[in-house]
Write an enzyme that holds these catalytic residues in place. Sequence first.
Site, PDB file in Angstrom:
ATOM      1  N   HIS A 110       0.854  -1.188   0.000  1.00  0.00           N
ATOM      2  CA  HIS A 110       0.000   0.000   0.000  1.00  0.00           C
ATOM      3  C   HIS A 110       0.890   1.239   0.000  1.00  0.00           C
ATOM      4  CE1 HIS A 110      -3.615   2.369   0.632  1.00  0.00           C
ATOM      5  NE2 HIS A 110      -2.940   3.065   1.525  1.00  0.00           N
ATOM      6  N   ASP A 151      -6.712  -3.004   4.018  1.00  0.00           N
ATOM      7  CA  ASP A 151      -5.475  -2.461   4.602  1.00  0.00           C
ATOM      8  C   ASP A 151      -5.413  -2.663   6.107  1.00  0.00           C
ATOM      9  OD1 ASP A 151      -4.664  -1.534   2.049  1.00  0.00           O
ATOM     10  OD2 ASP A 151      -5.810   0.302   2.318  1.00  0.00           O
TER      11      ASP A 151
END
Length: 204
Positions: A110, A151
């Site tokens: 990410h 996430d």
Amino acid sequence: MLKKTRVAVFVSGGGSNLEALLQSEVSGGMPFGEIALVVSNTQGAYALERANNHGVEGVCIPSRGNSGFEEELQALLMARHIDIIVLAGFLAILSADFVGKWPERIINIHPSLIPSFCGKGFYGLKVHEAALERGVTLTGATVHLVNEIPDGGRILLQKAVEIRPDDTAKTLQQRVMEQAEWVLLPQATAQLCQELSEKLSEGV
């Protein structure tokens, strides 16, 4: 000798992170793993050409409008005896049911320092636009395990990247890739491959 961990890389676009993984394997940076499969959820993704250039099988399973997408994915992964999944610029959200079949076997990169600028809606340039809008001076990238929360899985590696006064979202995106993503993702993949290879060799 430890059994090599078989890695599948999921991609949606150009595959620059995939290229970093492939180059790492070629240079000996992944001694306990092998990239055995590349899967794209979008037709015509250049990442599939990158896979072909390295002699790795590339398969497209379109996700848009495909109600059987995850079933097809799972069947392919089982047929190729895959051990670990690496999400490298993969823009489809995997369901909790799919992720639950791969506990601590899926990692994602990410483009921010989680918990900043992450979660639902934060992907691609949107992450960098948000960082610039907020006025932070540091960003970076994070490799984390994937769970049912976007996430939300355990962090494996992070690396900070400085934001410059003249940055645009695109210049920042490129520098985060070069300085953080392309470094961290091969490292984390190699670590997970080694850990799993040791477990498999012990029959765990």
